[in-house]
Design a protein around this motif. Sequence first.
Motif, PDB file in Angstrom:
ATOM      1  N   GLN A   1       7.335  -0.245   6.712  1.00 26.91           N
ATOM      2  CA  GLN A   1       6.877   0.340   6.016  1.00 26.91           C
ATOM      3  C   GLN A   1       8.809   0.482   4.475  1.00 26.91           C
ATOM      4  OE1 GLN A   1       4.685   1.772   4.939  1.00 26.91           O
ATOM      5  NE2 GLN A   1       3.619   1.682   6.195  1.00 26.91           N
TER       6      GLN A   1
ATOM      7  N   LYS B   1      -4.726  -6.234   4.998  1.00 20.14           N
ATOM      8  CA  LYS B   1      -4.445  -6.116   6.463  1.00 20.14           C
ATOM      9  C   LYS B   1      -4.664  -7.021   7.195  1.00 20.14           C
ATOM     10  CE  LYS B   1      -2.902  -1.999   8.484  1.00 20.14           C
ATOM     11  NZ  LYS B   1      -2.766  -0.344   8.561  1.00 20.14           N
TER      12      LYS B   1
ATOM     13  N   LEU C   1      -1.514  -4.483   2.803  1.00 21.89           N
ATOM     14  CA  LEU C   1      -1.577  -3.336   3.330  1.00 21.89           C
ATOM     15  C   LEU C   1      -2.201  -2.374   3.247  1.00 21.89           C
ATOM     16  CD1 LEU C   1       1.965  -3.418   4.908  1.00 21.89           C
ATOM     17  CD2 LEU C   1       0.535  -4.368   5.934  1.00 21.89           C
ATOM     18  N   ASP C   2      -2.716  -2.234   2.001  1.00 21.68           N
ATOM     19  CA  ASP C   2      -3.440  -0.476   1.576  1.00 21.68           C
ATOM     20  C   ASP C   2      -4.876  -1.699   1.677  1.00 21.68           C
ATOM     21  OD1 ASP C   2      -1.320   0.699   1.522  1.00 21.68           O
ATOM     22  OD2 ASP C   2      -0.835   0.694  -0.675  1.00 21.68           O
TER      23      ASP C   2
ATOM     24  N   ARG D   1       7.660  -2.301   2.083  1.00 18.50           N
ATOM     25  CA  ARG D   1       6.376  -2.278   1.081  1.00 18.50           C
ATOM     26  C   ARG D   1       6.285  -2.976  -0.120  1.00 18.50           C
ATOM     27  NH1 ARG D   1       1.529   0.242   2.709  1.00 18.50           N
ATOM     28  NH2 ARG D   1       1.600   0.674   0.390  1.00 18.50           N
TER      29      ARG D   1
ATOM     30  N   GLY E   1       3.088  -3.690   0.335  1.00 17.37           N
ATOM     31  CA  GLY E   1       2.601  -2.508   0.387  1.00 17.37           C
ATOM     32  C   GLY E   1       0.967  -3.001  -0.242  1.00 17.37           C
TER      33      GLY E   1
END
Length: 115
Positions: free
Chosen positions: A78, A61, A55-56, A81, A52
Motif C-alpha cells: 500500500q 493485478k 492493483l485496482d 501505490r 495502485g
Amino acid sequence: MKKVYLLALTMAAPVMGLTPMAAQASAPAADSVPASTPAQAPGYSVEETALGAMLDDPAAKAVLAKHIPAIVGSDQIQMARGMTLKQLQQYAGDMLSEAKMADIQADLNKLPAKK
C-alpha cells in the motif's frame, strides 16, 4: 518558503506524472520515433502507470501476481501505490530486473485497453 514548495514539487513530480520542462523540450516528437520501435499498447505501462491503478484492476493485478507475487502479496504494498514499477525497481531491483519488467509489460500489453 518558495524553496520548500519547489523542493516538494520536485520530489513529488515523478509520482504525479510531471516531467521537467527541459525533458519535455528535448523529448523527440512522436513522428520522429523509428518505425522499428514497438508501439506501446494503450493501457498500463511499467514506466508510467501507478502501481495502485494496476492493483485496482483485477486483470492487471493478476499479471503482477503472476510475475512478482512477493511484491503483490507484501503487507507494505500500500505504501508503493503511487509509484510506478520502474520507480519501485530501485528499491526491489533483485525482484524487478529489466527482463522481468519486459515480461510484465508484454503481459500488460495483452490486456484490453481501458476506456
